[in-house]
Structure formats: C-alpha cells, structure tokens
Design an enzyme around this catalytic site. Sequence first.
Site, PDB file in Angstrom:
ATOM      1  CG  HIS A 190      43.601  46.349  44.544  1.00 34.89           C
ATOM      2  ND1 HIS A 190      43.522  47.297  45.274  1.00 34.89           N
ATOM      3  CD2 HIS A 190      44.772  45.631  44.984  1.00 34.89           C
ATOM      4  CE1 HIS A 190      44.636  47.424  46.187  1.00 34.89           C
ATOM      5  NE2 HIS A 190      45.353  46.494  46.003  1.00 34.89           N
TER       6      HIS A 190
ATOM      7  CB  CYS B  36      44.422  44.546  48.343  1.00 31.90           C
ATOM      8  SG  CYS B  36      45.853  45.055  49.042  1.00 31.90           S
TER       9      CYS B  36
ATOM     10  CG  ASN C  76      47.875  49.345  46.707  1.00 38.09           C
ATOM     11  OD1 ASN C  76      46.925  49.109  47.267  1.00 38.09           O
ATOM     12  ND2 ASN C  76      48.460  48.233  46.317  1.00 38.09           N
TER      13      ASN C  76
END
Length: 331
Positions: free
Chosen positions: A258, A117, A288
Amino acid sequence: MNRGLENIVIKGLGAHVPERVLTNDDLSKIVDTSDEWIRTRTGIGERRIAASGEATSDLCVRAAQLAIEDAKIEAKDIDLIILGTLAPDMLTPATAMFVQHKLGIKNIPCFDFGAACSGFQYGLEISRMMLLNPKYKNVLLICGDKLSSVTDWQDRTTCVLFADGAGAVVLSREPGCQCGIVDVLIGSDGEHSDILSIPAGGSREPASEQTIRERKHYWRMDGREVFRLAVQKMGESMVEILERNNLTINDINHVVTHQANIRIMDAIANRLAIPPEKARVTLDKFGNTSASSIIITIDHYRKCNVISQGELILTAGFGAGLTWGSAIIRL
Ligand code: ACO
C-alpha cells in the site's frame, strides 16, 4: 491450503486517476508545509484530486471500463460487482449500485465492503470465495476513493498524504491456467479503531452543525501509531504468507505494498530484506489513494513494461480498522 481456489485469475486490470495534479508547492499555499518536508517525511511529490462534481463512483467506473477492456469481455459479461471504498458516493445506496448503472448492467448483485486501505486483499478474498459458486464467472472487484472529500484541508498532518483514484480487476476461474491468485491473508484488530477514523457522519455522531464546526467529518489520525502498526502488521502478514507457501523473497519478482508512506515501505523492506529493485513505488506521483494504490501501482509498472505476465507479485496493505492483508499473485 488453497483447495478449490486454484486457477482464479486476474483476467483484466485497469486504473484511473483524475487529471488535476496537486503538487507539494500547491499545498504549501494552503497549509503551513513545504515540498521538502512532505518529500522527506512521506515520499510524496504530487497527487491527483478529483473535480468537485466527480464522485468516487465516477473514478470507479473509468477503472472498471479499463479492466473490462483489458479482460477482453463486455460489461454484460460481469455477473457480480464488489466495491471497496471508505468514501462512498452516499451513505446508502452502495456505491457499487451507481457503478453498475453507469456501466449499463442490470440485475446482477452488487455490494460495497469496508476494509479501508486493505480493500484490495479483502476484495480478492471475497471474490475468490464467490467464484467457488459456479453461477459467478466474471467478478468485477473495484477499489476506489475520493479521499479528498474526507480530507481536512486545514490539517497539515493529514492533507499532505491523501489523494483520489480507483483500480479494478476482473477475476475469473480458468482451469489449467498457471497464473492466478496464489494465496490471500487478511486480518484486523478493532482495538485500534481510534487511531485512524472519520468520527462523524455515521449513526454514532450524525451530521449536525456541531460536528461540522468541529471538523469531525474528516480524517482523524494518530500518525505515529499508524506508522508503527503498519510496519508491524504488514511485515508479519508478508512473512506469514511467504512461509505458508514455501516461498522466500527471492522467488518474488515484485513487491507492491500500500502506497502510504515511503518510510513505512523502507522499514518493511529492511525487515524482509527486500531488494530495492523489487519494490514498486508510485507514491511520488499519486500519493496515498487508499485501497486502489496497489492496483494503480501494478497498472503503472505494467504499462512501463516493468511488470509482465507470469511474474510473481507480493502485495500487502493496511488501513483503518485496523485492517491488514497480503496476497501473492501470479499475473
Ligand atoms: N508540514 C510541515 N510540518 C509538519 C507537517 C507538514 N505537513 N505535518 C506535521 N508537521 C510537523 C508537526 O507539527 C511536528 O512539529 P513539532 O515537532 O513542532 O510538533 C513535526 O512536523 C513532526 O511531526 P510528526 O507527527 O512527529 O511527524 P512524523 O515524522 O511522525 O511524520 C507522518 C508524520 C508523515 C503523518 C507519519 O507519522 C506517517 O506517515 N504516519 C503514517 C500515516 C499513514 O500512513 N496514514 C494513512 C494510513 S491508512 C490509509 O492509507 C488511508
């Protein structure tokens, strides 16, 4: 500090999410959960899930086409493709190869990298180093993941979090331009590799009937530890990058971290005294989406005319590894 790295600009940006919406109520029909639990613990309202025949490269191609269009260039002007993913189409060849082919480009170098990520920050750092070489003029950086393909849809502790999406940027050197990548900071600590991983399917535990039975081809996560380290590492990285550029949060127009969990974002906002009006959130809509979540968020707020050209954006990411990174960009 940035000697030789000035004037590397984001010439074009694009993002793509699949059409299919999976709501929290939909999820509550699959696992023992509720809209209320998911919203309060994560901030996620709904997410997008790719069609079964769609691969990570399909999402990436669409995002890449939009970034190329936004850059006002053609696919043939791209001279390097760098793709960050943790859900590649296949173990080999690299997903970047499929994207290259679908974009109709030939003979240019293409490769994948794995920073989970934190892929956006890692990709920016790799891209700007490659752009020091004058033979590369337009680098296409793509972050994309069909996370639904590595999500255990029987595990309520992880399946409520993850989603599918892709984002892309075209990076170029533009001497004299006031915009561009101000700085990038990346880091990692392999000691924490076990808190977030997909244990099987690689060389350590190749696919077998047993690994499939044990559901080892899906995410394994120690949620609390990931949460703790995310706040710590992203927070430290954001403070360090601001300090080393003699900036404070007052100089920043938008903070895009993020999109993993709203409570992680709130904890960082408290730690850095980030005013709520500067924090950009798309988690409620898209969940996500791994490394693409920052590009998807910038794209979303740009389309809503909230983020404008010339503004200063502080981004930060963290992911499996553990990896982390931050970047300051003047769009
Ligand atoms: N619905 C209902 N109840 C649930 C669910 C669910 N989806 N998931 C867990 N629970 C239950 C647990 O079983 C537990 O029940 P118990 O008390 O009876 O044992 C209770 O809720 C609390 O569980 P916790 O794990 O303590 O919940 P927590 O408040 O820590 O939230 C969460 C869990 C959301 C996963 C949190 O730890 C988190 O966000 N961690 C970070 C995760 C993350 O960001 N991962 C991705 C990072 S990398 C990347 O982006 C790819």
